[in-house]
Design a protein around this motif. Sequence first.
Motif, PDB file in Angstrom:
ATOM      1  N   GLN A   1     -30.216 -14.579 -15.412  1.00 13.04           N
ATOM      2  CA  GLN A   1     -29.433 -14.756 -14.190  1.00 13.04           C
ATOM      3  C   GLN A   1     -28.126 -13.983 -14.270  1.00 13.04           C
ATOM      4  N   LYS A   2     -27.535 -13.928 -15.477  1.00 13.70           N
ATOM      5  CA  LYS A   2     -26.288 -13.177 -15.639  1.00 13.70           C
ATOM      6  C   LYS A   2     -26.514 -11.696 -15.383  1.00 13.70           C
ATOM      7  N   ASP A   3     -27.659 -11.169 -15.864  1.00 12.29           N
ATOM      8  CA  ASP A   3     -27.990  -9.766 -15.587  1.00 12.29           C
ATOM      9  C   ASP A   3     -28.038  -9.518 -14.085  1.00 12.29           C
ATOM     10  N   LEU A   4     -28.670 -10.434 -13.364  1.00 16.77           N
ATOM     11  CA  LEU A   4     -28.781 -10.283 -11.913  1.00 16.77           C
ATOM     12  C   LEU A   4     -27.421 -10.378 -11.241  1.00 16.77           C
ATOM     13  N   ASP A   5     -26.621 -11.360 -11.656  1.00 16.98           N
ATOM     14  CA  ASP A   5     -25.327 -11.583 -11.011  1.00 16.98           C
ATOM     15  C   ASP A   5     -24.402 -10.391 -11.171  1.00 16.98           C
ATOM     16  N   VAL A   6     -24.388  -9.812 -12.371  1.00 14.65           N
ATOM     17  CA  VAL A   6     -23.456  -8.723 -12.650  1.00 14.65           C
ATOM     18  C   VAL A   6     -24.041  -7.362 -12.306  1.00 14.65           C
ATOM     19  N   GLY A   7     -25.311  -7.157 -12.640  1.00 13.51           N
ATOM     20  CA  GLY A   7     -25.878  -5.822 -12.503  1.00 13.51           C
ATOM     21  C   GLY A   7     -26.601  -5.545 -11.214  1.00 13.51           C
ATOM     22  N   ILE A   8     -27.067  -6.594 -10.517  1.00 15.83           N
ATOM     23  CA  ILE A   8     -27.885  -6.367  -9.334  1.00 15.83           C
ATOM     24  C   ILE A   8     -27.276  -6.966  -8.082  1.00 15.83           C
ATOM     25  N   LEU A   9     -26.545  -8.057  -8.208  1.00 15.81           N
ATOM     26  CA  LEU A   9     -25.980  -8.719  -7.033  1.00 15.81           C
ATOM     27  C   LEU A   9     -24.460  -8.791  -7.107  1.00 15.81           C
ATOM     28  N   PRO A  10     -23.776  -7.659  -7.354  1.00 16.02           N
ATOM     29  CA  PRO A  10     -22.335  -7.720  -7.603  1.00 16.02           C
ATOM     30  C   PRO A  10     -21.506  -8.099  -6.404  1.00 16.02           C
ATOM     31  N   LYS A  11     -21.914  -7.717  -5.208  1.00 16.16           N
ATOM     32  CA  LYS A  11     -21.056  -7.944  -4.046  1.00 16.16           C
ATOM     33  C   LYS A  11     -20.858  -9.424  -3.768  1.00 16.16           C
ATOM     34  N   GLU A  12     -21.904 -10.208  -3.958  1.00 14.97           N
ATOM     35  CA  GLU A  12     -21.812 -11.610  -3.603  1.00 14.97           C
ATOM     36  C   GLU A  12     -21.344 -12.489  -4.742  1.00 14.97           C
ATOM     37  N   THR A  13     -21.606 -12.074  -6.002  1.00 16.85           N
ATOM     38  CA  THR A  13     -21.445 -13.021  -7.092  1.00 16.85           C
ATOM     39  C   THR A  13     -20.374 -12.668  -8.095  1.00 16.85           C
ATOM     40  N   ALA A  14     -19.938 -11.421  -8.131  1.00 13.78           N
ATOM     41  CA  ALA A  14     -19.002 -11.032  -9.182  1.00 13.78           C
ATOM     42  C   ALA A  14     -17.658 -11.717  -9.003  1.00 13.78           C
ATOM     43  N   GLU A  15     -17.120 -12.305 -10.077  1.00 14.03           N
ATOM     44  CA  GLU A  15     -15.827 -12.963 -10.044  1.00 14.03           C
ATOM     45  C   GLU A  15     -15.069 -12.614 -11.309  1.00 14.03           C
ATOM     46  N   PRO A  16     -13.753 -12.426 -11.243  1.00  6.66           N
ATOM     47  CA  PRO A  16     -12.987 -12.284 -12.459  1.00  6.66           C
ATOM     48  C   PRO A  16     -13.061 -13.575 -13.255  1.00  6.66           C
ATOM     49  N   GLU A  17     -12.894 -13.475 -14.566  1.00  5.19           N
ATOM     50  CA  GLU A  17     -12.923 -14.672 -15.384  1.00  5.19           C
ATOM     51  C   GLU A  17     -11.841 -15.623 -14.923  1.00  5.19           C
ATOM     52  N   GLY A  18     -12.203 -16.911 -14.869  1.00  7.31           N
ATOM     53  CA  GLY A  18     -11.245 -17.903 -14.434  1.00  7.31           C
ATOM     54  C   GLY A  18     -11.061 -17.931 -12.928  1.00  7.31           C
ATOM     55  N   ASN A  19     -11.931 -17.213 -12.167  1.00  4.22           N
ATOM     56  CA  ASN A  19     -11.842 -17.192 -10.707  1.00  4.22           C
ATOM     57  C   ASN A  19     -10.480 -16.726 -10.212  1.00  4.22           C
ATOM     58  N   GLN A  20      -9.826 -15.858 -10.963  1.00  2.00           N
ATOM     59  CA  GLN A  20      -8.516 -15.369 -10.560  1.00  2.00           C
ATOM     60  C   GLN A  20      -8.642 -14.501  -9.314  1.00  2.00           C
ATOM     61  N   ALA A  21      -7.727 -14.702  -8.371  1.00  2.00           N
ATOM     62  CA  ALA A  21      -7.754 -13.926  -7.133  1.00  2.00           C
ATOM     63  C   ALA A  21      -7.448 -12.463  -7.429  1.00  2.00           C
ATOM     64  N   LEU A  22      -8.073 -11.576  -6.664  1.00  2.00           N
ATOM     65  CA  LEU A  22      -7.845 -10.149  -6.855  1.00  2.00           C
ATOM     66  C   LEU A  22      -6.594  -9.708  -6.111  1.00  2.00           C
ATOM     67  N   PRO A  23      -5.816  -8.814  -6.710  1.00  2.00           N
ATOM     68  CA  PRO A  23      -4.658  -8.262  -6.006  1.00  2.00           C
ATOM     69  C   PRO A  23      -5.101  -7.460  -4.787  1.00  2.00           C
ATOM     70  N   LYS A  24      -4.182  -7.257  -3.877  1.00  2.00           N
ATOM     71  CA  LYS A  24      -4.470  -6.477  -2.682  1.00  2.00           C
ATOM     72  C   LYS A  24      -4.899  -5.063  -3.074  1.00  2.00           C
ATOM     73  N   GLY A  25      -5.939  -4.564  -2.418  1.00  2.00           N
ATOM     74  CA  GLY A  25      -6.420  -3.214  -2.693  1.00  2.00           C
ATOM     75  C   GLY A  25      -7.594  -3.162  -3.645  1.00  2.00           C
ATOM     76  N   LEU A  26      -7.928  -4.299  -4.292  1.00  2.00           N
ATOM     77  CA  LEU A  26      -9.085  -4.359  -5.177  1.00  2.00           C
ATOM     78  C   LEU A  26     -10.190  -5.158  -4.493  1.00  2.00           C
ATOM     79  N   ASP A  27     -11.440  -4.804  -4.781  1.00  2.00           N
ATOM     80  CA  ASP A  27     -12.543  -5.566  -4.200  1.00  2.00           C
ATOM     81  C   ASP A  27     -13.554  -5.927  -5.278  1.00  2.00           C
ATOM     82  N   ARG A  28     -14.306  -6.994  -5.031  1.00  2.00           N
ATOM     83  CA  ARG A  28     -15.211  -7.536  -6.041  1.00  2.00           C
ATOM     84  C   ARG A  28     -16.414  -6.635  -6.289  1.00  2.00           C
ATOM     85  N   TYR A  29     -16.802  -5.885  -5.280  1.00  2.00           N
ATOM     86  CA  TYR A  29     -17.920  -4.950  -5.437  1.00  2.00           C
ATOM     87  C   TYR A  29     -17.590  -3.919  -6.517  1.00  2.00           C
ATOM     88  N   THR A  30     -16.412  -3.292  -6.383  1.00  2.00           N
ATOM     89  CA  THR A  30     -16.002  -2.282  -7.358  1.00  2.00           C
ATOM     90  C   THR A  30     -15.705  -2.921  -8.707  1.00  2.00           C
TER      91      THR A  30
END
Length: 226
Positions: free
Chosen positions: A133-162
Motif C-alpha cells: 500500500q505504501k508503494d501505491l500511496d507514494v509511487g502511484i497515487l501521489p496527488k491524493e495521498t502524499a503527505e509530509p511526515e507529521g501531516n505538516q502543512a505545506l508552505p505557499k507555492g509547494l504542492d503535494r503532487y510535486t
Amino acid sequence: MTKILIVEDDPMVAELNSRLIQTMEGFSKPIVIGDAKEALTYLEKNPVDMILLDIYLPGMNGLELLSRIRELHYPVDVLVVSAARDSHSIQTALRAGAVDYLIKPFDFDRLRQALQAYAHRSRLIREHESLTQKDLDVGILPKETAEPEGNQALPKGLDRYTLALITQCLREIPEPFTTEELSRKVGLSRVSIRKYLEFFCEIGQLTKEVAYGGVGRPVFRYRKQP
C-alpha cells in the motif's frame, strides 16, 4: 526509454511539447501526428507507452479516439492536453482511463511533473511483481495521498503532487547530491527544486552542507536524515 505519441493539430503546440519531452531523461523523441484517424493507423503497428492527446482535432475528436483505443484494447496510457475545460469532456476522459488532464494554457513544469510521475509509476509497476500500500500511496497515487511526515502543512507555492514526486526521487538518488543533480533526475527547474529542498531541511528530513571548490559560488550538498 518511454515512447510518446503526440496527437495535436496545432504545429506550434506540438513542437513545444516535443521539445520539452526531449529535455527529459528517459524519454525518446516523440512522434507527432495531427489527425486522430492517422494516429489510429500508426498505433496498429507501432506500440507506444503514452499518448499526449488533444481533444479538439479535425474529424474524429480526441475523446472519440480515446474511446476507440479502449475498444481496441491497445496497451497505452493517455494524458489529455487540451483547451477543453467543460466538466463533460474532463469526466469522459477520466472515465476512459486518462492518467491525467492538463488544461491549456498550462505551466510547462506541470507537464514535466505529470510525465515524470508517469515514468516513476510505470517503472515501479514494471520492476515489481507485487506492491505494498505504501508503494501505491507514494509511487502511484501521489496527488491524493502524499503527505509530509507529521501531516505538516505545506508552505505557499509547494504542492503535494510535486512533493510526492521529489520524495520518490530522493529514495533513489546517491548521497550527497546537489540541487542540479536532483533537478535533472526529477525533470524540474533548479528554482523549483530548491524550494522543496529547503522545506525538507526545515522539517528535518534533509541536512545541508556547503562544499567549497574552485572559483565561483559554494555548492550546497544534501543528505537524507537517518
